[in-house]
Enzyme design. Structure first.
Site, PDB file in Angstrom:
ATOM      1  CE  LYS A  60     -32.946  58.804  98.673  1.00  0.00           C
ATOM      2  NZ  LYS A  60     -32.745  57.939  97.509  1.00  0.00           N
ATOM      3  CB  CYS A 106     -35.073  56.800  83.194  1.00  0.00           C
ATOM      4  SG  CYS A 106     -35.548  56.417  84.916  1.00  0.00           S
TER       5      CYS A 106
END
Ligand SMILES: NC(=O)c1ccc[n+]([C@@H]2O[C@H](COP(=O)([O-])OP(=O)(O)OC[C@H]3O[C@@H](n4cnc5c(N)ncnc54)[C@H](O)[C@@H]3O)[C@@H](O)[C@H]2O)c1
Length: 453
Positions: free
Chosen positions: A35, A284
């Site tokens: 990343k 989530c």
């Protein structure tokens, strides 16, 4: 303000980019080499609408930079935002490892801090159980005697609309114990609260009816932490509830579309999160519902309702799979097409995506799979390689016995279904999100199977 953001995933990257765009000086810290490599080269490592353009603009303007150097990024920051992952363990207990490691780095940076600077506010944006801010305060205090302040500022953005939601949130929740900390967070978000900015591209346009000023909920850290879990648990409850009603509709011959519309018009209920389907996924809802249930249990409280919500969601995708097996038996040797791999439209995130579970089961049944997704093919391939991934839906349809729509991307809803039908060998379409125009599909000779209809 000078802001450090630790963890540049979906939340950290949206936060750091928008804060930079509002004029703050932002240092993003990321430890994942892949990343960071992309970020250092100015490339967004994830897909979110508007993200790449904003990233480019703010890096060029010198307001946004990324590194893996916690001390350099945090030692002169006014605000240090923690946005690392908070996964759950097999036991559903939350794993605070990433958070603890971030806090230990912050302690080191405090030691290196110029004593003439005001103490920074350490803000937890990651989703954590009630009481975690107190734990982090204790942990920091045992590692440094330098001053700092603590705040909880949970994040409510939706993947797929992360940038939009960060510029235009429904509310900002701040948990803190003193006025100075509230004042610092107010300054950080002043532009957003008062919407004190224009919205030319690459910023997304302000949604119609958006209320200004943005409501700020000032509360304790424990309540702020609970607000986040309670919000996600409630939304997950709505989804599991409508899925149970949909299952019952199938038994009694009612139509869940009409039923959901009928109850959603009641202002006390509202129309959102009432679309029946194969259940929620993502990074989530699954983890937060489990973490809240486990957290309650650790306090001696059995959260009966939440347990049912989780169980209904687990079973829902298998009910859908059972329909596929029933309609297509025997499955052995059949070719099935999967439309949608991301856990929802607008994102490349496949964490806890129903598509992956479904594909694993179907491959066990001896099925050949062909799948596509506008953004998530690369991520899906990393975790599941027993499938042929192709560029578009028409390639998926080629000689397919059936199509399974798993993610309601607008691209799939708006397909030329006549062309799809021509390319297919069979005529079955499983609409896992109840999002297709069934009349249109039936008009071109397809048979549609959904949820609760
Ligand atoms: N994704 C969402 O839609 C969403 C919405 C609201 C809240 N949240 C919460 O926000 C938090 C982050 O979620 P996410 O989806 O962005 O996770 P993510 O996994 O996409 O990002 C977390 C990032 O933190 C990095 N990281 C971990 N430890 C680090 C350290 N010590 N220093 C620097 N970087 C570190 C990881 O490499 C990763 O890139 C979670 O608690 C999540 O529950 C997520």
């Amino acid at each position: 303000m000078r802001v450090a953001v630790i963890g540049c995933g979906y939340v950290g990257l949206a936060t750091s980019t928008v804060l930079a765009d509002l004029g703050h000086q932002v240092a993003g810290v990321e430890i994942d080499r892949e990343k960071l490599g992309k970020l250092a080269g100015g490339q967004a490592p994830i897909y979110e609408a508007h993200l790449q353009d904003l990233l480019t603009a703010n890096i060029s303007a010198g307001r946004l930079a990324f590194s893996d150097d916690h001390t350099a990024s945090c030692c002169d920051a006014d605000i240090i935002i923690i946005a690392v992952g908070t996964p759950t363990r097999e036991t559903w207990e939350i794993d605070l490892g990433q958070l603890e490691s971030a806090v230990d780095s912050i302690a080191e940076s405090l030691e290196a801090r110029d004593e003439s600077l005001d103490p920074p506010v350490v803000v937890t944006k990651s989703t954590v159980p009630s009481g975690t801010s107190d734990y982090l305060r204790e942990r920091l205090t045992t590692r440094t005697d330098r001053p700092f302040r603590i705040a909880s500022n949970p994040e409510f953005l939706r993947e797929g609309q992360a940038i939009l939601d960060t510029f235009y949130p429904d509310r900002i929740v701040v948990g803190a114990e003193d006025e100075e900390t509230f004042a610092a967070l107010n300054e950080l978000y002043a532009g957003i609260i008062g919407q004190d900015f224009d919205d030319p591209p690459p910023r997304p346009s302000r949604p119609q009816g958006f209320s200004i000023p943005v409501p700020v909920v000032r509360t304790t850290t424990r309540s702020a932490e609970m607000i986040k879990y309670a919000a996600n648990a409630f939304l997950a409850t709505k989804i599991s509830f409508i899925n149970e009603i949909a299952n019952l509709c199938e038994e009694v011959g009612a139509d869940i579309g009409d039923v959901a519309y009928g109850i959603g018009l009641d202002a006390r209920i509202g129309p959102q999160f009432l679309r029946a389907g194969i259940g929620y996924g993502g990074s989530c809802f699954p983890k937060d519902t489990k973490a809240l249930h486990q957290h309650a249990g650790s306090r001696g409280y059995t959260f009966t309702l939440l347990n049912a919500v989780i169980e209904v969601n687990r079973i829902q995708r298998y009910r859908f799979l059972a329909k596929i097996r029933r309609e297509l038996k025997p499955l052995l040797g059949k070719t099935l097409g999967i439309l949608g791999l991301a856990f929802k439209p607008g994102t490349d995130d496949i964490r806890e995506a129903p598509s992956i579970d479904l594909m694993r089961e179907l491959v066990r049944d001896g099925v050949q799979l062909r799948a596509t997704d506008p953004k998530a093919i690369e991520n899906a391939r990393r975790v599941f390689d027993e499938c042929e991934y192709v560029e578009n839906a028409y390639e998926v349809a080629h000689d397919c016995d059936a199509i399974i729509l798993v993610t309601e991307w607008p691209e799939f809803v708006g397909l030329d279904w006549g062309r799809m039908a021509e390319a297919m060998r069979g005529n079955l379409v499983f609409d896992g999100r109840n999002c297709l125009d069934w009349e249109k599909l039936e008009g071109v000779g397809l048979k549609v199977v959904g949820v609760g209809r």
